[in-house]
Design a protein around this motif. Structure first.
Motif, mmCIF file in Angstrom:
data_model
loop_
_atom_site.group_PDB
_atom_site.id
_atom_site.type_symbol
_atom_site.label_atom_id
_atom_site.label_comp_id
_atom_site.label_asym_id
_atom_site.label_seq_id
_atom_site.Cartn_x
_atom_site.Cartn_y
_atom_site.Cartn_z
ATOM 1 N N THR A 252 1.812 -6.049 -2.476
ATOM 2 C CA THR A 252 0.553 -5.967 -2.771
ATOM 3 C C THR A 252 0.112 -4.326 -2.518
ATOM 4 N N ASN B 1 -0.978 -4.731 -7.639
ATOM 5 C CA ASN B 1 -0.308 -3.331 -7.805
ATOM 6 C C ASN B 1 -0.692 -2.656 -9.282
ATOM 7 N N ASN C 55 5.770 -4.425 -15.111
ATOM 8 C CA ASN C 55 6.249 -5.233 -13.951
ATOM 9 C C ASN C 55 7.538 -6.002 -14.223
ATOM 10 N N ASN D 11 0.318 -1.526 -4.202
ATOM 11 C CA ASN D 11 1.175 -0.429 -4.328
ATOM 12 C C ASN D 11 0.904 0.405 -5.682
ATOM 13 N N ARG D 12 1.096 1.642 -5.874
ATOM 14 C CA ARG D 12 0.782 2.410 -6.748
ATOM 15 C C ARG D 12 2.334 3.179 -7.306
ATOM 16 N N ASP E 133 0.794 -1.201 -0.036
ATOM 17 C CA ASP E 133 -0.122 0.076 -0.100
ATOM 18 C C ASP E 133 0.902 1.247 0.115
ATOM 19 N N ASN F 159 -2.058 -7.665 -11.411
ATOM 20 C CA ASN F 159 -1.167 -6.298 -11.368
ATOM 21 C C ASN F 159 -1.708 -5.937 -12.566
#
Length: 285
Positions: free
Chosen positions: A200, A229, A235, A202-203, A169, A249
C-alpha cells in the motif's frame, strides 16, 4: 574493491557457542569494499545512519552455516547506500538478505525502513528465502532511485516462503534502466511463495518493466491487500488468489509541459494549469 568487508559481524555455531545479539552499527562511512556492512548470522542487529558508497553489496545479511540467523529481529534504517557495483562476479544489491537458516525457526522481525538506495547496478533491495519462511518482514518508507535492475526483488530458492509481508510507503523511481527483461520493474516476485501480503501507498516510476510483477507458478495467497499505490506503468500481479483485495491503485499522470512567455506571465498561468491537472494545487486564481 579494497577489501572484503567494511564492517563484519557474525554468530558462532557449535554445541558450546553462544549467539551474538544486539550489535549496533551506527553512523559509519564505508567506501569501496565488496560488502559495506555484512551480518553473517548475528541477531537483533541495528544498522542505522550509515553512508555506504561504491561497494559491491551495501548491506548484506548472509546465511553461511548451521543455525545462524541473518536478519532475525534486524532493523536496517536511515542508511544512504550509493553506487553498488559488481566487481567479483557475485550478484550485488543495495540491501540484501541472501538465504535463511536451516534451523527449525522462521526468520522474524526483519525491517527495512527509511533507507535511500541510489544508483545500484544490481537489485536495490533483495530478499531471498531459503529453506525457512520469512515471517512478518517490513519494507517501509524507503527511497529507491536510478537502479539498473529491479527495485525490490523477492524470491524463494529452497522451499521457504514469505508470510505477512508488508511493503508500504516506498518511493521507487527510475529502476530497470538496463531494460533486462527478466530483472526490471518496480517490485518483482520471482518464484516466490507469498502467504498474506500488504502492498500500500507505494509510488513506482519504471521506464522499463512493470510496476509489480509476479513470475513463476507460485501464487500470492492467504489474504491481504494491494491498494492505493501509484504506478507509471500497468500493475500486473499474476497468479494471485481472490482472497487478496486489489483496489484504489492509480496511474501517475505524465509530466506537464509549461508553455508561454515568462515576461507576460503566460508561463506562470500554464504552470498553474498543469499543477492543477496533476492534483498538486487548487487553481483559485
Amino acid at each position: 574493491a579494497k577489501g572484503n568487508n567494511g564492517i563484519f559481524v557474525e554468530s558462532q555455531y557449535g554445541t558450546a557457542s553462544t549467539a551474538s545479539l544486539g550489535y549496533r552499527i551506527i553512523g559509519n562511512v564505508v567506501r569501496g569494499m565488496r560488502q559495506g556492512i555484512a551480518d553473517n548470522g548475528a541477531g537483533s542487529t541495528l544498522i542505522s545512519g550509515n553512508l555506504i558508497m561504491d561497494c559491491e553489496r551495501g548491506v548484506a545479511l548472509n546465511y553461511t552455516f548451521g543455525e545462524s540467523f541473518p536478519g532475525i529481529d534486524c532493523l536496517i534504517a536511515d542508511n544512504l547506500i550509493m553506487n553498488c557495483r559488481t566487481r567479483s562476479g557475485r550478484s550485488n544489491s543495495g540491501v540484501g538478505l541472501y538465504g535463511t537458516s536451516d534451523s527449525a525457526s522462521d526468520l522474524t522481525g526483519l525491517r527495512f525502513r527509511s533507507n535511500t538506495v541510489k544508483g545500484c547496478e544490481g537489485r536495490s533491495i533483495y530478499l531471498g528465502a531459503g529453506t525457512n519462511d520469512i515471517a512478518g518482514a517490513e519494507i517501509v518508507g524507503n527511497r529507491i532511485l536510478d537502479g539498473q535492475l529491479t527495485g525490490m526483488f523477492l524470491e524463494s530458492s529452497a522451499g521457504g516462503q514469505f508470510t505477512d509481508l508488508r511493503i508500504v510507503d516506498n518511493v521507487i523511481v527510475n529502476v530497470g534502466l538496463s531494460n533486462t527483461a527478466s530483472d526490471d520493474g518496480g517490485i518483482r516476485f520471482n518464484s516466490a511463495n507469498v502467504v498474506g501480503i500488504t502492498i500500500t501507498g507505494n509510488r513506482v516510476v519504471t521506464p522499463n518493466g512493470t510496476a509489480i510483477v509476479k513470475v513463476g507458478a507460485e501464487t500470492i495467497t492467504g489474504g491481504g491487500v494491494i491498494a492505493h499505490n501509484q504506478f507509471s506503468t500497468a500493475n500486473l500481479v499474476t497468479p494471485i488468489d481472490s482472497s487478496v483485495l486489489i483496489y484504489g491503485n492509480t496511474s501517475l499522470a505524465s509530466s506537464t509541459t509549461v508553455t508561454g512567455s515568462r515576461g507576460s506571465n503566460a508561463a506562470l498561468a500554464s504552470l498553474i494549469t498543469g499543477l492543477a491537472a496533476l492534483g498538486l494545487v487548487v487553481d483559485s486564481s
